[in-house]
Design an enzyme around this catalytic site. Structure first.
Site, PDB file in Angstrom:
ATOM      1  CG  HIS A   6      -7.777   3.299  -0.210  1.00  0.00           C
ATOM      2  ND1 HIS A   6      -6.925   2.797  -1.179  1.00  0.00           N
ATOM      3  CD2 HIS A   6      -6.754   4.258   0.410  1.00  0.00           C
ATOM      4  CE1 HIS A   6      -5.796   3.337  -1.252  1.00  0.00           C
ATOM      5  NE2 HIS A   6      -5.586   4.188  -0.283  1.00  0.00           N
TER       6      HIS A   6
ATOM      7  CG  HIS B 109      -1.909   0.861   1.358  1.00  0.00           C
ATOM      8  ND1 HIS B 109      -3.015   1.097   2.177  1.00  0.00           N
ATOM      9  CD2 HIS B 109      -1.839   2.178   0.691  1.00  0.00           C
ATOM     10  CE1 HIS B 109      -3.627   2.338   2.090  1.00  0.00           C
ATOM     11  NE2 HIS B 109      -3.140   3.010   1.027  1.00  0.00           N
TER      12      HIS B 109
ATOM     13  CD  GLU C 152      -7.453   6.701   4.713  1.00  0.00           C
ATOM     14  OE1 GLU C 152      -7.796   6.783   3.462  1.00  0.00           O
ATOM     15  OE2 GLU C 152      -6.318   7.465   4.832  1.00  0.00           O
TER      16      GLU C 152
HETATM   17  N1  HPA Z   1      -6.371   7.398   1.035  1.00  0.00           N
HETATM   18  C1  HPA Z   1      -7.165   7.705   0.221  1.00  0.00           C
HETATM   19  N2  HPA Z   1      -6.682   8.072  -1.169  1.00  0.00           N
HETATM   20  C2  HPA Z   1      -5.364   8.207  -1.178  1.00  0.00           C
HETATM   21  C3  HPA Z   1      -4.607   8.070  -0.108  1.00  0.00           C
HETATM   22  C4  HPA Z   1      -5.277   7.603   1.194  1.00  0.00           C
HETATM   23  O1  HPA Z   1      -4.615   7.564   2.227  1.00  0.00           O
HETATM   24  N3  HPA Z   1      -3.160   8.411  -0.450  1.00  0.00           N
HETATM   25  C5  HPA Z   1      -3.297   8.806  -1.644  1.00  0.00           C
HETATM   26  N4  HPA Z   1      -4.434   8.703  -2.102  1.00  0.00           N
HETATM   27 ZN    ZN Z   2      -3.763   4.963   0.703  1.00  0.00          ZN
END
Ligand code: HPA
Ligand code: ZN
Length: 338
Positions: A198, A18, A201
């Site tokens: 993703h 990642h 988060e």
């Molecule tokens: N999250 C979402 N998009 C992203 C990230 C991240 O941590 N880093 C680069 N693009």
């Molecule tokens: Zn990322």
């Protein structure tokens, strides 16, 4: 139960799964390319750039990240960016890496897809030839843009199918759920791409569920919000669904106030396939070994936990079983001589 030292961490062979290559753009290269292309940046010195890297959310980071990427113009720029990260892999014993890139960040500014991919793959090939660097590319769709644009990007990626292993989903998470990209992920699967996204988060735990059930992903990027749903944690454990976590990123983007609140080691000890990664190392204060070290410092990560995290990184990779076993045996060899 020895706490892992930097020497121990550095000696462990690791995979990184990642890493946004645009997020490895260091301030010195940013300024050098701005000068090369006569681009007027808000900052004039490395200190000014570093001082600007204070974030209170994912979006506050993304605004700077996209601005920074604006200095990447010709094929050599993309080569140099990739080359620097690959040299870092050699220094940090990252023996395998699956690297994310955001084509739309560049095609949206009028840079040709071919310029981007040719610069990257030339660097990957040089590193493979010079020291046997193992790597692959993950093409990410920007989730704040419509799916129609992701579909165009997929079509461009298909013309370079031999160079791209996987598709991913990144950018502003909240308000852009996985279901928005169901069609493009389904077409990507049909075309033979592996899939990551993703989820969880900044967004809710529900996005982890829908990335798995609707996008059919094989890994979740971040996924820290899984802790909100014990039944999901149980499922992730049972299925060994990998979560590619990024400790320094999470603290810098205020997902957790402090490193000692990070759940990664607790989830590791419960038997989940969590891995350590650097996300956007130039923006978040450290490459892969620094992320491992932060866990040792704040959470007393032991040597055996570090070894398990490194083992997970190969298990979670898209390498074939033979190559996974080869790297896992290198871990055993490296950990023997502590
Ligand atoms: N999250 C979402 N998009 C992203 C990230 C991240 O941590 N880093 C680069 N693009
Ligand atoms: Zn990322």
């Amino acid at each position: 139960m020895t706490v892992a030292s930097l020497e121990f961490i550095a000696r462990l062979p690791k995979a990184e799964l990642h890493l946004h290559i645009e997020g490895s753009l260091e301030p010195d290269l940013l300024l050098e390319l701005a000068e090369k292309h006569k681009i007027d940046l808000l900052y004039k010195t490395i200190e000014e750039v570093e001082a600007a890297y204070q974030f209170d959310s994912l979006q506050s980071f993304l605004d700077l990240y996209y601005m920074g990427a604006g200095v990447l113009i010709d094929e050599q720029d993309f080569y140099d960016l990739m080359w620097r990260y690959l040299c870092r892999c050699r220094e940090e014993n990252i023996v395998h890496t699956e690297i994310m890139f955001d084509p739309q960040t560049h095609t949206g500014r009028g840079i040709l897809f071919d310029v981007v991919i040719n610069g990257f793959t030339r660097a990957l090939e040089d590193a493979r030839q010079q020291w046997g660097q193992s790597s692959s590319l993950i093409m990410c769709f920007l989730r704040h843009l419509p799916e129609s644009e992701a579909l165009l990007t997929l079509a461009q990626g298909l013309a370079h199918k031999d160079k791209i292993l996987s598709v991913g989903l990144d950018s502003s998470e909240v308000g852009h759920p996985p279901e928005k990209f169901q069609k493009v992920f389904s077409l990507a699967k049909e075309a033979g791409f592996s899939r990551v996204a993703h989820a969880g988060e900044e967004g809710p735990v529900q996005y982890i569920h829908s990335a798995i059930s609707l996008l059919d992903v094989q890994r979740i990027d971040h996924g820290v919000r899984c802790v909100d749903d014990p039944a999901l944690v149980e499922n992730l454990k049972k299925n060994r669904m990998p979560l590619t976590m990024c400790p320094l990123s999470n603290v810098r983007l205020c997902v957790f106030d402090q490193m000692r609140e990070h759940p990664i080691l607790k989830l590791l000890d419960e038997g989940l396939c969590v891995t350590v990664n650097s996300d956007d190392p130039s923006y978040f204060g450290g490459y892969l070994n620094e992320n491992y070290l932060a866990l040792a410092k704040a959470l007393s990560m032991t040597e055996s936990q570090a070894v398990q995290l490194a083992r997970n990184s190969f298990e979670a990779s898209f390498l074939d079983d033979t190559r996974k076993q080869l790297f896992l045996s290198k871990i055993d060899a490296s950990a023997l001589f502590v």
